[in-house]
Design a protein around this motif. Structure first.
Motif, mmCIF file in Angstrom:
data_model
loop_
_atom_site.group_PDB
_atom_site.id
_atom_site.type_symbol
_atom_site.label_atom_id
_atom_site.label_comp_id
_atom_site.label_asym_id
_atom_site.label_seq_id
_atom_site.Cartn_x
_atom_site.Cartn_y
_atom_site.Cartn_z
ATOM 1 N N HIS A 18 0.826 -1.200 0.000
ATOM 2 C CA HIS A 18 0.000 0.000 0.000
ATOM 3 C C HIS A 18 0.864 1.255 0.000
ATOM 4 N N GLY A 19 1.628 1.381 -1.058
ATOM 5 C CA GLY A 19 2.501 2.526 -1.250
ATOM 6 C C GLY A 19 1.958 3.438 -2.333
ATOM 7 N N GLU A 20 2.866 4.111 -3.013
ATOM 8 C CA GLU A 20 2.485 5.101 -4.013
ATOM 9 C C GLU A 20 1.689 4.508 -5.176
ATOM 10 N N LEU A 27 -6.713 6.431 -6.271
ATOM 11 C CA LEU A 27 -7.039 7.758 -6.781
ATOM 12 C C LEU A 27 -7.858 7.660 -8.065
ATOM 13 N N GLY A 28 -7.395 6.842 -8.994
ATOM 14 C CA GLY A 28 -8.125 6.662 -10.249
ATOM 15 C C GLY A 28 -9.497 6.061 -10.040
ATOM 16 N N LYS A 29 -9.572 5.061 -9.174
ATOM 17 C CA LYS A 29 -10.858 4.414 -8.895
ATOM 18 C C LYS A 29 -11.863 5.405 -8.326
ATOM 19 N N ILE A 115 0.324 10.540 -1.707
ATOM 20 C CA ILE A 115 1.274 10.576 -2.814
ATOM 21 C C ILE A 115 2.173 11.808 -2.708
ATOM 22 N N SER A 116 1.576 12.953 -2.393
ATOM 23 C CA SER A 116 2.317 14.215 -2.347
ATOM 24 C C SER A 116 3.081 14.406 -1.052
ATOM 25 N N GLY A 117 2.680 13.715 -0.028
ATOM 26 C CA GLY A 117 3.304 13.895 1.276
ATOM 27 C C GLY A 117 2.442 14.792 2.126
ATOM 28 N N ALA A 126 0.513 20.650 -3.450
ATOM 29 C CA ALA A 126 0.556 20.394 -4.885
ATOM 30 C C ALA A 126 -0.772 20.839 -5.498
ATOM 31 N N ALA A 127 -0.751 21.177 -6.773
ATOM 32 C CA ALA A 127 -1.964 21.653 -7.460
ATOM 33 C C ALA A 127 -3.137 20.676 -7.324
ATOM 34 N N PRO A 128 -2.925 19.359 -7.466
ATOM 35 C CA PRO A 128 -4.069 18.450 -7.295
ATOM 36 C C PRO A 128 -4.673 18.520 -5.887
ATOM 37 N N GLN A 129 -3.822 18.722 -4.876
ATOM 38 C CA GLN A 129 -4.336 18.838 -3.519
ATOM 39 C C GLN A 129 -5.226 20.077 -3.379
ATOM 40 N N ARG A 130 -4.806 21.167 -3.975
ATOM 41 C CA ARG A 130 -5.575 22.414 -3.885
ATOM 42 C C ARG A 130 -6.932 22.287 -4.589
#
Length: 182
Positions: A18-20, A27-29, A115-117, A126-130
């Motif tokens: 259960h890593g990256e 995330l995709g699911k 993934i981003s930390g 990161a932009a996806p987090q925002r």
């Protein structure tokens, strides 16, 4: 297809570290589930909104729930009434149902954070987090009654655009965009 998908999810959940890589699968699911649920609600809500026959409304709401594999979960939820508002609220805003949009986006945000930390400060996200964080916050505070009837389609259309923006930001942030995006 359903059995293959379920087998894949079970195998990855139980045998994959259960890593990256695992978090990218999650995330995709969850983004895909959220997207499809929004689309189903958009189409079915529009058809229900134009009906006056109670039997046909019930039939369409049942079809909406079944399309999202939500019939049993909805029936077991507290205060479940087969009416457009409670069904729509369940499919969009449930915090417990794994195919509800809010649930899926919260899980997608969890994966992006991993993934981003998670140690990132609000100024260094990161932009996806925002983008995903904004969508989750909006859904978390959404008053569905303000969207019922004619405002539902424009809102859901806007939500789909923002989900596409999330996907674009994930691609830009984590993948070689020179080959994918202009």
């Amino acid at each position: 297809i359903r059995h293959g998908s379920q087998a894949f999810q079970g195998i990855t959940n139980e045998t994959m570290a259960h890593g990256e890589a695992y978090e990218f699968i999650q995330l995709g699911k969850h983004l895909e589930r959220a997207d499809k649920t929004v689309r189903i609600v958009d189409v079915k809500y529009s058809s229900v909104n134009g009906l006056s026959d109670g039997t046909e409304v019930s039939r369409q709401l049942l079809a909406m729930l079944r399309s999202c594999s939500a019939f049993e979960a909805f029936r077991k939820s507290p205060g479940s009434q087969l009416q457009p508002a409670p069904v729509t609220e369940f499919l969009l805003l449930s915090k417990e149902f794994p195919r509800a949009v809010y649930y899926c986006l919260q899980r997608a945000l969890r994966s992006v954070n991993l993934i981003s930390g998670e140690a990132a400060t609000p100024r260094h996200l990161a932009a996806p987090q925002r983008v995903l964080g904004r969508v989750c916050s909006e859904l978390g505070y959404l008053e569905l009654n303000q969207l019922l009837n004619q405002k539902m389609h424009p809102y859901l259309d806007s939500l789909l655009c923002r989900l596409n923006e999330v996907g674009t930001e994930i691609t830009r942030t984590y993948f070689n965009t020179q080959l994918i995006l202009p």
